[in-house]
Write a protein that holds these residues in place. Structure first.
Motif, PDB file in Angstrom:
ATOM      1  N   LYS A 186      -7.442  -2.186  -6.369  1.00  0.00           N
ATOM      2  CA  LYS A 186      -8.738  -1.606  -6.707  1.00  0.00           C
ATOM      3  C   LYS A 186      -9.821  -1.930  -5.676  1.00  0.00           C
ATOM      4  O   LYS A 186     -10.990  -1.660  -5.911  1.00  0.00           O
ATOM      5  CB  LYS A 186      -9.195  -2.082  -8.081  1.00  0.00           C
ATOM      6  CG  LYS A 186      -8.305  -1.616  -9.214  1.00  0.00           C
ATOM      7  CD  LYS A 186      -9.099  -1.512 -10.474  1.00  0.00           C
ATOM      8  CE  LYS A 186      -8.258  -0.978 -11.591  1.00  0.00           C
ATOM      9  NZ  LYS A 186      -8.285   0.457 -11.689  1.00  0.00           N
ATOM     10  N   ASN A 187      -9.421  -2.502  -4.544  1.00  0.00           N
ATOM     11  CA  ASN A 187     -10.401  -2.949  -3.563  1.00  0.00           C
ATOM     12  C   ASN A 187     -10.012  -2.563  -2.138  1.00  0.00           C
ATOM     13  O   ASN A 187      -9.942  -3.417  -1.253  1.00  0.00           O
ATOM     14  CB  ASN A 187     -10.569  -4.471  -3.681  1.00  0.00           C
ATOM     15  CG  ASN A 187     -11.795  -4.988  -2.997  1.00  0.00           C
ATOM     16  OD1 ASN A 187     -12.671  -4.236  -2.600  1.00  0.00           O
ATOM     17  ND2 ASN A 187     -11.870  -6.297  -2.842  1.00  0.00           N
ATOM     18  N   HIS A 238      -6.676  -7.630  -9.426  1.00  0.00           N
ATOM     19  CA  HIS A 238      -6.727  -6.217  -9.034  1.00  0.00           C
ATOM     20  C   HIS A 238      -7.615  -6.021  -7.804  1.00  0.00           C
ATOM     21  O   HIS A 238      -7.475  -5.044  -7.080  1.00  0.00           O
ATOM     22  CB  HIS A 238      -7.257  -5.346 -10.176  1.00  0.00           C
ATOM     23  CG  HIS A 238      -6.364  -5.334 -11.371  1.00  0.00           C
ATOM     24  ND1 HIS A 238      -5.231  -4.555 -11.452  1.00  0.00           N
ATOM     25  CD2 HIS A 238      -6.426  -6.037 -12.525  1.00  0.00           C
ATOM     26  CE1 HIS A 238      -4.636  -4.761 -12.611  1.00  0.00           C
ATOM     27  NE2 HIS A 238      -5.345  -5.661 -13.287  1.00  0.00           N
ATOM     28  N   TYR A 239      -8.550  -6.951  -7.592  1.00  0.00           N
ATOM     29  CA  TYR A 239      -9.480  -6.855  -6.465  1.00  0.00           C
ATOM     30  C   TYR A 239      -9.082  -7.749  -5.296  1.00  0.00           C
ATOM     31  O   TYR A 239      -9.222  -7.363  -4.145  1.00  0.00           O
ATOM     32  CB  TYR A 239     -10.906  -7.187  -6.922  1.00  0.00           C
ATOM     33  CG  TYR A 239     -11.520  -6.061  -7.703  1.00  0.00           C
ATOM     34  CD1 TYR A 239     -12.214  -5.060  -7.063  1.00  0.00           C
ATOM     35  CD2 TYR A 239     -11.373  -5.989  -9.090  1.00  0.00           C
ATOM     36  CE1 TYR A 239     -12.760  -4.000  -7.778  1.00  0.00           C
ATOM     37  CE2 TYR A 239     -11.915  -4.938  -9.805  1.00  0.00           C
ATOM     38  CZ  TYR A 239     -12.606  -3.942  -9.151  1.00  0.00           C
ATOM     39  OH  TYR A 239     -13.139  -2.890  -9.859  1.00  0.00           O
ATOM     40  N   TRP A 292      -9.588  -9.076 -14.123  1.00  0.00           N
ATOM     41  CA  TRP A 292      -9.694  -8.092 -13.036  1.00  0.00           C
ATOM     42  C   TRP A 292      -9.522  -8.696 -11.653  1.00  0.00           C
ATOM     43  O   TRP A 292      -9.343  -7.975 -10.669  1.00  0.00           O
ATOM     44  CB  TRP A 292     -11.044  -7.372 -13.091  1.00  0.00           C
ATOM     45  CG  TRP A 292     -11.109  -6.349 -14.167  1.00  0.00           C
ATOM     46  CD1 TRP A 292     -11.809  -6.428 -15.333  1.00  0.00           C
ATOM     47  CD2 TRP A 292     -10.422  -5.101 -14.198  1.00  0.00           C
ATOM     48  NE1 TRP A 292     -11.604  -5.299 -16.084  1.00  0.00           N
ATOM     49  CE2 TRP A 292     -10.748  -4.463 -15.402  1.00  0.00           C
ATOM     50  CE3 TRP A 292      -9.551  -4.455 -13.319  1.00  0.00           C
ATOM     51  CZ2 TRP A 292     -10.249  -3.220 -15.758  1.00  0.00           C
ATOM     52  CZ3 TRP A 292      -9.055  -3.208 -13.666  1.00  0.00           C
ATOM     53  CH2 TRP A 292      -9.399  -2.615 -14.873  1.00  0.00           C
TER      54      TRP A 292
END
Length: 159
Positions: free
Chosen positions: A110-111, A41-42, A38
């Motif tokens: 995603k952030n 994605h961040y 992940w």
């Protein structure tokens, strides 16, 4: 001349109100140390720094890696850089830490709020043409596939 005095309770209330105002740095830090898939994605690396290849490591033709855990703050800067392990132990640690401190990240998809995150990170040190411990380093560091590392930077040196 008019002199106004404030009572101690009113000063304390004013100071307390200032101290509890939310700041961007008071955001909850995501712990992605066990969720390596992940991390990108961040947070995504936007600026790297190439570590200096230690002269003695180059002379001995050593390959290796250094694994860290660090926090990326809301501005994309590395904080709380903690060495987890390295191979060979102690050879590349200082060079890797100095380089990692210069890295910069940008928030991923995603952030959008740039929430700080604790992440694992690995820097690899490899020599062109192999080196004296290429197979050992490849096994310990997963250099060939880098499956365990979230991000890696390979440095080459022909000294």
């Amino acid at each position: 001349m008019i002199i106004r005095t404030l009572s101690i309770p009113s000063i304390l209330i004013a100071l307390t109100a200032c101290s509890i105002a939310p700041t961007p740095e008071s955001q909850t830090t995501l712990d992605l140390t066990a969720e390596q898939h992940w991390v990108s994605h961040y947070w995504q690396v936007s600026r790297t720094a190439v570590p200096e290849y230690p002269r003695q490591a180059a002379q001995r033709e050593l390959n290796g890696c250094v694994r860290f855990q660090l926090t990326i703050d809301s501005h994309g800067r590395p904080q709380q850089i903690e060495l987890i392990e390295s191979f060979p132990a102690g050879v590349f640690d200082q060079s890797a830490r100095r380089a990692l401190a210069k890295f910069q990240w940008q928030p991923g998809e995603k952030n959008p709020e740039a929430q700080p995150a604790r992440i694992p990170f690995q820097l690899d040190f490899t020599l062109e043409g192999g080196g004296s411990n290429y197979d050992e380093a490849g096994t310990f560091c997963f250099i060939s596939g880098n499956e365990r590392s979230v991000a890696s930077v390979s440095t080459s040196n022909n000294r």
